[in-house]
Enzyme design. Structure first.
Site, PDB file in Angstrom:
ATOM      1  N   PRO A 587       0.847  -1.208   0.000  1.00  0.00           N
ATOM      2  CA  PRO A 587       0.000   0.000   0.000  1.00  0.00           C
ATOM      3  C   PRO A 587       0.877   1.251   0.000  1.00  0.00           C
ATOM      4  CG  PRO A 587       0.082  -0.964   2.192  1.00  0.00           C
ATOM      5  CD  PRO A 587       0.857  -1.896   1.305  1.00  0.00           C
ATOM      6  N   ASP A 758       5.849   3.756   1.439  1.00  0.00           N
ATOM      7  CA  ASP A 758       5.141   2.599   1.969  1.00  0.00           C
ATOM      8  C   ASP A 758       4.287   3.082   3.145  1.00  0.00           C
ATOM      9  OD1 ASP A 758       4.291   0.244   3.159  1.00  0.00           O
ATOM     10  OD2 ASP A 758       6.151  -0.822   2.735  1.00  0.00           O
ATOM     11  N   HIS A 759       2.952   3.014   2.990  1.00  0.00           N
ATOM     12  CA  HIS A 759       2.061   3.589   4.002  1.00  0.00           C
ATOM     13  C   HIS A 759       1.946   2.729   5.251  1.00  0.00           C
ATOM     14  CE1 HIS A 759      -0.546   6.517   5.497  1.00  0.00           C
ATOM     15  NE2 HIS A 759      -1.348   6.706   4.458  1.00  0.00           N
ATOM     16  N   ARG A 760       2.575   1.570   5.247  1.00  0.00           N
ATOM     17  CA  ARG A 760       2.493   0.712   6.423  1.00  0.00           C
ATOM     18  C   ARG A 760       3.329   1.236   7.583  1.00  0.00           C
ATOM     19  NH1 ARG A 760       3.611  -4.938   3.394  1.00  0.00           N
ATOM     20  NH2 ARG A 760       5.184  -3.572   2.434  1.00  0.00           N
ATOM     21  N   ILE A 762       5.246   4.554   7.030  1.00  0.00           N
ATOM     22  CA  ILE A 762       5.481   5.979   6.788  1.00  0.00           C
ATOM     23  C   ILE A 762       4.130   6.642   6.541  1.00  0.00           C
ATOM     24  CG2 ILE A 762       6.638   7.663   5.301  1.00  0.00           C
ATOM     25  CD1 ILE A 762       8.667   5.514   4.589  1.00  0.00           C
TER      26      ILE A 762
END
Length: 786
Positions: A587, A758-760, A762
């Protein structure tokens, strides 16, 4: 990172693909060598087979999956179940933690790789089990729990039965297998040297059979999918047997040797062959329905191997991700003498084209993989003979490896023919000395290079070298017209034929195709011999095949030939494609910002004469911004965020046939002059295909710059395993308000940058703050020179 590696090993332990988890019903009839009660028994697998047969009869309706004790580190031999996170009968989802295991390093969660139900727990909490032993059974359907649990009860009872041997069982023959017991013997297994390692290649044994070994002493060198590493012994003793010789590739967990505690025990082990190795003796460790058949078939297979000194050239692993290689060209021809260290072929990997050297002196006896063909890593590609006289025999052996018919030269030499017969039929004897079998053109490397440069087809050149080999002089003579010409048969007068009235000339295949397509042959224009309608003509009429367009001469520019059809990926293109697909599950989000470039451009013009490039300056600016916001330099794991200690900036570079990311290591610590020189060196290596793995796969953050192509703004795909990638657009001049300007406006140069994260681990605020710091550095770039 060590925590990450062990976590990945834990996940792999339950994978049915890797061979650690197999259906219960598929575990019958496999012979193995095991150590039980500190004793090595060659025939212990016979009892296991009998017990597994009982289990097979119990589990007919349910295919249970075995959950085995994982190898959480390369030194782990056994693990202790700290706690079960699921109970018998509980439903389990793939990726869900099912137990906590204590290794020799730490306590780790072990995840399931399949959906299902826990049918039976074989190793309770607080109990230990060797690596690879079954600790639980998993079934796909809840209705199968009872039958699988019954199988688990059989499995639990099996060790107890095995621990109580009948009197007089040792040193006896059971089911045609001789039992040899050595107290304290220890098997050496192929270790897992990395989290992704499935198999390893034994580069060299540092100890020979009979040598004394101390705990902690290196005994062999193993090539994994990452690097070559020493493997140490964990116990004192003597190396009694080597199962896998140097150059062999072995699955992780498979036995490769045996250590015995006493020197006199070596003879006991040497007297019996290793499990899985065919022996010339009457006893065998392989379980078979008909041992006599097995023993008679083995010598027949071994008879195919020539009784001479030779070595096999295998397809090497030229990078950590390489699975197969393509032979670009052979630098030696069959029959050529070879010296150790001399390049013999050029191989295309998934990274670059590289020379492959010979490791022994000899003669190139047979080429198994021809130019342009691909082979899996570890597959044989050629044979090298120690003596020139052994070449014919090895060519026959090579034909059996490749599946091609054996060459005539490999047949047993017949008695010499009388001189009169040889003189009477010289022309008939000539083809027997031809070396160009299978249409292969034999030419020296220099001749091939010169022919390519001069545009000469080697098939039209007559070779004057040994056995008709084409030399560089032959190519030069052909280019100047001084060389001999290949004999061409006189072209006969072109025959003519006119079909009878009412007869349409067509090939049988064309008639059948036209009938199937319900076409009238009279309506099809034939292009074959004598104007016959061919199969291609029918396919063109039905639209199945496109007609070849005639190249019409035009008064203007020549028509452009556009490519068509499938063009297979090169090794590098295939690697890029796979890496891109691996990012689809990540994601991501993107943040863009305009950055003023006037001050940066002025600094660049001042350092450009010293050899500093824009890429080096951008890498330095990004590295300084990462120092303030290190979360951008992190990577994600299921357990948490992994912060990278070093700031290594990877820069995407497009090269002929692919994409690669040379890396400027420690970019925040090095001065701009050093970074500029290093970048020029890396780009040159990338163009020549000489980058070392550490120079392109060690990046922690990536920059992709398309500004030099006039691209104003774009989004970059986040590389797998990284936290961020910065896309750099082109610089453009814009008019902006300015209170100090005469007209209240001024002209500035601006550049748009886009950060993909990487939205996991950051978040949006992290990305915005990083871009703000990067913009400030670009607006005051003098700090880049510090």
């Amino acid at each position: 990172m060590k925590f990450l590696s062990t976590a990945l090993c834990a996940a792999l332990a339950v994978s049915t693909v890797q061979g650690f988890v197999t259906p219960v019903s598929n575990n019958v009839g496999v012979a193995s060598t095991s150590i039980s009660n500190n004793a090595f028994s060659v025939a212990s697998s016979i009892k296991e087979q009998r017990m597994m047969s009982q289990r097979e009869l119990t589990v007919l309706a349910a295919e249970a999956t075995k959950i085995t004790m994982p190898a959480l580190s390369s030194t782990m031999k056994e693990g202790r179940v700290v706690s079960w996170l699921k109970s018998e009968g509980d439903e389990v989802e793939a990726g869900e933690a099912i137990m906590v295991v204590e290794s020799d390093k730490a306590d780790m969660d072990v995840e399931a790789f399949e959906d299902g139900f826990i049918a039976k727990i074989l190793v309770g909490e607080g109990e230990s089990a060797p690596v690879g032993d079954t600790v639980a059974l998993l079934v796909a359907e809840e209705a199968d729990i009872a039958s699988a649990a019954a199988a688990g009860d059989v499995a639990e009872a099996a060790p107890a039965a095995a621990e109580e041997p009948a009197s007089g069982e040792s040193d006896t023959i059971l089911d045609n297998a001789t039992t040899v017991t050595v107290d304290g013997a220890t098997e050496i297994f192929m270790p897992a040297l990395s989290s992704t390692m499935i198999e390893g290649k034994i580069v060299s044994w540092l100890k020979d059979v009979g040598d004394e070994i101390s705990a902690g002493e290196a005994i062999m060198v193993v090539e994994s999918d990452k690097a070559d590493m020493d493997v140490e012994a964990f116990e004192d003793g003597y190396l009694a047997a080597i199962y896998q010789e140097e150059g062999s590739t072995v699955e992780v967990g498979a036995p490769v040797g045996i250590i015995v505690p006493e020197e006199e025990d070596i003879a006991k082990i040497s007297a019996q062959p290793d499990a899985g190795v065919v022996s010339s003796s009457t006893s065998s460790t392989a379980i078979s329905n008909n041992d006599s058949n097995s023993n008679t078939e083995a010598p027949a297979a071994a008879a195919d191997v020539p009784d001479c000194d030779f070595s096999q050239v295998d397809m090497p692993a030229l990078s950590s991700t390489m699975k197969e290689g393509k032979v670009v060209s052979w630098l030696k021809a069959e029959g050529d003498a070879i010296s150790a260290g001399e390049a013999i072929m050029v191989v295309e990997s998934d990274k670059a084209d590289m020379d492959v050297e010979a490791f022994e002196d000899g003669f190139l006896a047979a080429i198994i993989t021809e130019e342009g063909e691909s082979s899996a890593v570890g597959a044989p590609v050629a044979l090298i003979a120690a003596e020139e006289s052994d070449i014919p025999a090895l060519q026959a052996y090579a034909a059996s490896l490749s599946g091609a018919p054996a060459p005539v030269a490999a047949a047993a030499p017949a008695a010499p023919a009388p001189a009169a017969a040889a003189a009477a039929a010289p022309k008939a004897a000539a083809p027997k000395v031809a070396v160009n079998t299978g249409g292969r053109i034999v030419a020296s490397p220099l001749a091939k290079k010169n022919a390519e440069a001069l545009g000469i087809d080697l098939s039209t050149v007559v070779g004057t070298g040994p056995d008709g080999r084409i030399t560089a002089a032959d190519v030069e003579n052909a280019a100047s017209g001084a060389g001999p010409k290949k004999a061409a048969s006189a072209a006969p007068a072109k025959p003519t034929w006119t079909p009878a009235a009412g007869v349409i000339a067509a090939t049988p295949m064309a008639r059948a195709a036209a009938k199937k397509a319900k076409l009238d042959l009279a309506t099809i224009q034939g292009t074959g011999e004598f104007g016959r309608v061919t199969l291609d003509d029918v396919k063109i009429a039905t639209g199945e095949k496109k007609p070849e367009r005639k190249k019409a001469a035009k008064g203007g520019a020549e028509s452009v030939e556009l490519p068509s059809g499938l063009v297979p990926f090169t090794g590098m293109q295939r690697a890029v494609s796979n890496n891109m697909e691996a990012t689809l599950s990540t994601p991501v989000f993107r943040v863009s910002r305009e950055v003023e470039m006037d001050a940066f451009n002025a600094l660049y013009q001042s350092v450009k004469p010293k050899g500093v490039t824009v890429s080096a300056l951008l890498a330095k600016a990004v590295a300084l911004a990462i120092e303030k916001y290190p979360i951008i330099n992190s990577s994600y794991t299921p357990e948490g965020t992994v912060f990278n200690e070093d700031i290594n900036i990877a820069m995407a570079v497009a090269i002929d046939g692919g994409l690669i990311t040379p890396t400027l290591k420690y970019a925040n610590e090095r001065n701009i002059m050093e970074l500029g020189e290093n970048w020029k060196e890396l780009v040159q290596k990338a163009k020549e295909g000489r980058l070392a793995p550490d120079e392109y796969n060690s990046g922690t953050f990536t920059i992709s710059n398309l500004g030099m192509f006039g691209v104003s703004q774009f989004d970059a795909i986040l590389p797998s395993g990284m936290g961020g990638i910065l896309a750099i657009g082109g610089t453009s001049e814009q008019i902006v308000p300015c209170d100090k300007a005469v007209l209240g406006m001024k002209k500035v140069a601006k550049m748009t940058v886009t950060l993909t994260c990487d939205h996991r681990q950051i978040y949006g605020a992290d990305a915005a703050l990083f871009l703000k710091e990067f913009s400030a550095i670009m607006g005051n770039p003098q700090q880049l020179l510090l």
